[in-house]
Design an enzyme around this catalytic site. Structure first.
Site, PDB file in Angstrom:
ATOM      1  N   GLU A 290      -0.538  -3.911   1.433  1.00 12.95           N
ATOM      2  CA  GLU A 290      -1.323  -4.783   0.685  1.00 12.95           C
ATOM      3  C   GLU A 290      -1.817  -3.843  -0.364  1.00 12.95           C
ATOM      4  O   GLU A 290      -3.200  -4.255  -0.731  1.00 12.95           O
ATOM      5  CB  GLU A 290      -2.383  -5.355   1.531  1.00 12.95           C
ATOM      6  CG  GLU A 290      -2.251  -6.851   2.070  1.00 12.95           C
ATOM      7  CD  GLU A 290      -1.325  -7.605   1.176  1.00 12.95           C
ATOM      8  OE1 GLU A 290      -0.230  -8.118   1.991  1.00 12.95           O
ATOM      9  OE2 GLU A 290      -1.513  -7.915   0.149  1.00 12.95           O
TER      10      GLU A 290
HETATM   11  C1  FAD Z   1       5.240  -2.347   7.835  1.00 10.08           C
HETATM   12  C2  FAD Z   1       5.287  -2.594   6.395  1.00 10.08           C
HETATM   13  C3  FAD Z   1       5.204  -3.861   6.056  1.00 10.08           C
HETATM   14  C4  FAD Z   1       5.014  -4.215   4.949  1.00 10.08           C
HETATM   15  N1  FAD Z   1       5.125  -5.555   4.260  1.00 10.08           N
HETATM   16  C5  FAD Z   1       5.224  -5.883   3.220  1.00 10.08           C
HETATM   17  C6  FAD Z   1       5.257  -7.294   2.881  1.00 10.08           C
HETATM   18  O1  FAD Z   1       5.145  -8.099   3.635  1.00 10.08           O
HETATM   19  N2  FAD Z   1       5.635  -7.748   1.593  1.00 10.08           N
HETATM   20  C7  FAD Z   1       5.632  -6.683   0.613  1.00 10.08           C
HETATM   21  O2  FAD Z   1       5.843  -7.050  -0.583  1.00 10.08           O
HETATM   22  N3  FAD Z   1       5.453  -5.346   1.170  1.00 10.08           N
HETATM   23  C8  FAD Z   1       5.180  -5.178   2.214  1.00 10.08           C
HETATM   24  N4  FAD Z   1       5.275  -3.866   2.591  1.00 10.08           N
HETATM   25  C9  FAD Z   1       5.428  -2.553   1.389  1.00 10.08           C
HETATM   26  C10 FAD Z   1       3.909  -1.970   1.032  1.00 10.08           C
HETATM   27  O3  FAD Z   1       3.149  -3.033   0.422  1.00 10.08           O
HETATM   28  C11 FAD Z   1       4.241  -0.871   0.194  1.00 10.08           C
HETATM   29  O4  FAD Z   1       4.789   0.234   0.976  1.00 10.08           O
HETATM   30  C12 FAD Z   1       3.040  -0.062  -0.348  1.00 10.08           C
HETATM   31  O5  FAD Z   1       2.660  -1.310  -1.408  1.00 10.08           O
HETATM   32  C13 FAD Z   1       3.252   1.052  -1.008  1.00 10.08           C
HETATM   33  O6  FAD Z   1       4.419   1.124  -2.054  1.00 10.08           O
HETATM   34  P1  FAD Z   1       5.432   2.497  -1.653  1.00 10.08           P
HETATM   35  O7  FAD Z   1       5.771   2.354  -0.087  1.00 10.08           O
HETATM   36  O8  FAD Z   1       6.381   2.177  -2.477  1.00 10.08           O
HETATM   37  O9  FAD Z   1       4.501   3.492  -1.975  1.00 10.08           O
HETATM   38  P2  FAD Z   1       4.555   4.262  -3.604  1.00 10.08           P
HETATM   39  O10 FAD Z   1       3.954   3.241  -4.351  1.00 10.08           O
HETATM   40  O11 FAD Z   1       5.596   5.204  -3.707  1.00 10.08           O
HETATM   41  O12 FAD Z   1       3.099   5.305  -3.202  1.00 10.08           O
HETATM   42  C14 FAD Z   1       3.217   6.452  -2.555  1.00 10.08           C
HETATM   43  C15 FAD Z   1       2.043   7.149  -2.853  1.00 10.08           C
HETATM   44  O13 FAD Z   1       1.643   7.400  -4.021  1.00 10.08           O
HETATM   45  C16 FAD Z   1       0.234   6.711  -4.497  1.00 10.08           C
HETATM   46  N5  FAD Z   1       0.355   6.241  -5.754  1.00 10.08           N
HETATM   47  C17 FAD Z   1       1.437   5.329  -6.300  1.00 10.08           C
HETATM   48  N6  FAD Z   1       1.341   4.908  -7.635  1.00 10.08           N
HETATM   49  C18 FAD Z   1       0.037   5.342  -7.726  1.00 10.08           C
HETATM   50  C19 FAD Z   1      -1.075   5.423  -8.906  1.00 10.08           C
HETATM   51  N7  FAD Z   1      -0.663   4.459 -10.056  1.00 10.08           N
HETATM   52  N8  FAD Z   1      -2.191   5.740  -8.708  1.00 10.08           N
HETATM   53  C20 FAD Z   1      -2.524   6.245  -7.611  1.00 10.08           C
HETATM   54  N9  FAD Z   1      -1.674   6.685  -6.615  1.00 10.08           N
HETATM   55  C21 FAD Z   1      -0.583   6.040  -6.671  1.00 10.08           C
HETATM   56  C22 FAD Z   1       0.321   5.692  -3.175  1.00 10.08           C
HETATM   57  O14 FAD Z   1      -1.231   5.301  -3.074  1.00 10.08           O
HETATM   58  C23 FAD Z   1       0.778   6.485  -2.177  1.00 10.08           C
HETATM   59  O15 FAD Z   1      -0.307   7.165  -1.785  1.00 10.08           O
HETATM   60  C24 FAD Z   1       5.103  -3.277   3.801  1.00 10.08           C
HETATM   61  C25 FAD Z   1       5.291  -1.832   4.081  1.00 10.08           C
HETATM   62  C26 FAD Z   1       5.473  -1.539   5.533  1.00 10.08           C
HETATM   63  C27 FAD Z   1       5.640  -0.200   5.718  1.00 10.08           C
END
Ligand code: FAD
Length: 592
Positions: A439
């Site tokens: 989220e």
């Molecule tokens: C169990 C599980 C359930 C999920 N359920 C859903 C779902 O139902 N629907 C859905 O759409 N998604 C879902 N997700 C996805 C989830 O919302 C994303 O994993 C999350 O938004 C983070 O994206 P990412 O994993 O690509 O991490 P990244 O975006 O790669 O982030 C990695 C790190 O970099 C930081 N970061 C990235 N960009 C910035 C920025 N601009 N400024 C500062 N810091 C930054 C982040 O805070 C984090 O610490 C789920 C994930 C999991 C693991």
């Protein structure tokens, strides 16, 4: 022990921290009174404790089974879901014209906390259905609402939220899932989504996916994203289930926690494109998705409160049973229950007060949403909406950080047994971890707070919030209760630290955005500590004023101010002085 709904704590937070009685008196909820709310919350607590909580462990050990595109959830889960939806719990806040009960968000906040305390893995699918109902009701066409809302509201069908793709996580604007106009008013969706909660399951016959995708002529970034409803099964003209749509789950993830919740990779368009129906306008999907996400963000905050509550209950029970060492004030010939040791009490009080502060913030946010929806005039509604939007990232990130800290302390209180799975403390620790990530990660919540929420109306909403906190400090000073010790001074310091950090951020945001962003997460923590501390103090003063037994509320407020909120000054320093330690630090991050 499994979870027991903390009805007295919940009632106290609703009444004294979130000031629900005042809202009822102002007629915000029509005929609904406090007794009705207590009765509904008590019934939800019974259901959570008796029906859902006993299934949490089996969900963890069984996980979800994936076979040829189908997902089987843990034994007993689908029956529990059916009982839950038939009892009407999916429909608490949903609009009455679509079969909902139209009850307040704040009431649902208490219920949501309890569903998640009983089992996050079970409750996070229904949570997204509720958010989907809000988005469809707010932005969908009449035809789409007629076709889907009744069944979503009754819980007969569930919804999913589909943003994430391998290259598009926090950066939603990078998504590549495509939508083509089919020429008949529908669209064809092709692409892949990952990490989709309850993307496939056996709870309901149909699953309604809410999907972000991009049209061929869309501008780049978030301005070019559209929002689609993509059902697993298409509907026939009489509303019954028809052909299978061109969308399927490809696999489920193996993950650290919430094993009972199926997290799916979804594939759209193996056979030319899944049929999708546009919600809202083309290229304007992000604002529709924000309706869904904002509701889900508060719910994830409440997830944090629920897990933290459950971890605290387990730790207190264990600390009363486990005997080790001697305690100064007890019989020296016998070993003492570890709850007698000051360091264990410190851990338990930290757990309990952090949980209560997070609860108070989440309930206050829910009441702001209610005022934003039901307030007497436009001005009241607009102000409340701004307050809700200011508090939502704090409710989400502070509460889920709290869940991580509290579940970790929960293991610590159990000692070695906490590390062993059979106590359940380890499962809570694993289950809590995701709440700070999905989220919108907590880092993204902090960025949202600093870059979008603080500058709203030139800072006037955050300043109004600061003034509310100052009024609590003044009330504490006036009350001058010796049992509160230094609470007024500590909270006064925390609020002024927050005020100075806020002014600094507002002054530097435009010219030195990197410096402001470097302090975003410590700022959100500071915001949570000052706000949570003041809400706990307000709760204690209100309990006292009404002549109820205030002992626990006073201890809670005092401990939080003296042991937790006291770190506000350090956080202020990080915000206003710390940027130089973050920016230009490549040397320290270069691997040897
Ligand atoms: C169990 C599980 C359930 C999920 N359920 C859903 C779902 O139902 N629907 C859905 O759409 N998604 C879902 N997700 C996805 C989830 O919302 C994303 O994993 C999350 O938004 C983070 O994206 P990412 O994993 O690509 O991490 P990244 O975006 O790669 O982030 C990695 C790190 O970099 C930081 N970061 C990235 N960009 C910035 C920025 N601009 N400024 C500062 N810091 C930054 C982040 O805070 C984090 O610490 C789920 C994930 C999991 C693991």
């Amino acid at each position: 022990m499994t979870y027991r709904a903390p009805l007295a704590d919940i009632a106290s937070a609703l009444k004294h921290a979130a000031t629900l009685p005042a809202a009822i008196e102002r007629g915000l909820f029509g005929e609904l009174d406090l007794e009705d709310i207590d009765a509904i919350v008590a019934e939800a607590g019974r259901f959570a404790g008796e029906v859902i909580a006993p299934l949490n462990r089996i969900g963890d050990t069984y996980g979800t089974r994936f076979n040829d595109g189908s997902v089987t959830t843990a034994p007993g889960w689908k029956e529990a879901y059916r009982a839950w939806r038939l009892a009407g719990w999916n429909a608490v806040t949903a609009p009455p014209e679509w079969g909902g009960q139209g009850l307040p968000q704040i009431l649902n906040a208490a219920c949501t906390e309890m569903w998640h305390a009983a089992s996050v893995a079970f409750a996070n699918g229904p949570m997204l259905t509720m958010a989907a109902i809000d988005a469809l009701n707010a932005h969908g066409s009449e035809a789409l609402k007629r076709a889907y809302l009744n069944k979503l509201v009754s819980g007969e069908w569930m919804g999913t939220m589909q943003l994430t793709e391998p290259q598009a996580g926090s950066d939603v604007g990078a998504l590549r899932t495509r939508a083509e106009r089919a020429g008949d008013g529908t669209y064809r969706i092709t692409g892949q989504k990952i990490f989709i909660t309850f993307g496939e399951h056996d709870f309901t016959e149909n699953i309604i996916h809410f999907v972000l995708a991009r049209l061929p002529d869309a501008p780049s970034g978030t301005r070019g994203i559209s929002f689609f409803l993509v059902p697993k099964f298409l509907l026939q003209s009489d509303g019954s289930l028809g052909a299978r749509n061109d969308v399927r789950a490809h696999s489920v993830e193996h993950k650290l926690g919430i094993h009972g919740s199926p997290t799916c990779t979804m594939v759209f368009g193996d056979a030319g494109g899944a049929i999708g129906f546009l919600i809202g306008e083309e290229h304007a999907g992000m604002s529709c998705m924000f309706t869904m996400m904002n509701r889900a963000r508060l719910a994830v905050g409440l997830q944090g409160v629920g897990i933290a509550e459950c971890a605290t209950q387990k730790a207190v029970a264990y600390a009363r049973e486990r005997r080790q060492g001697r305690a100064a004030e007890l019989d020296p010939s016998q070993s003492a229950a570890i709850i007698a040791h000051p360091d264990v009490r410190r851990m338990l009080l930290t757990m309990r007060t952090l949980t209560q502060a997070a609860r108070a913030i989440c309930y206050a946010t829910a009441l702001a949403i209610d005022r934003g929806e039901r307030g007497s005039d436009d001005k009241v509604r607009r102000q409340a909406q701004a307050q809700a939007s200011l508090l939502t990232p704090v409710a989400k990130a502070f509460s889920t950080d709290v869940a991580n800290e509290v579940t970790s302390l929960g293991i610590q209180v159990h000692g070695g047994m906490g590390y062993i799975e059979e106590t359940g403390a380890a499962q809570l620790f694993r289950d809590a971890r995701i709440a700070a990530i999905y989220e919108g990660t907590n880092g993204i919540q902090a960025v949202d707070l600093v870059t979008r929420k603080l500058p709203l109306a030139k800072g006037s909403f955050v300043n109004a919030h600061l003034n509310e906190l100052r009024s609590v400090v003044r009330a504490l000073e006036a009350d001058n209760d010796p049992s509160l010790g230094w609470t007024a001074v500590r909270l006064g310091d925390a609020v002024e630290s927050l005020a100075r950090a806020t002014s600094w951020l507002l002054a530097h945001l435009d010219n030195e955005p990197e410096a402001a962003l470097a302090g975003a997460t410590p700022y959100l923590r500071l915001f949570g500590l000052a706000t949570g501390g003041c809400l706990l103090a307000k709760q204690a003063l209100s309990v006292k004023r009404l002549g109820e037994d205030a002992a626990a509320a006073l201890v809670t407020a005092r401990f939080f101010a003296g042991h937790v909120a006291v770190s506000a000054g350090g956080l202020e320093r990080i915000v206003v002085e710390g940027a130089a330690g973050v920016i230009g630090t490549d040397a320290a991050l270069t691997m040897a």
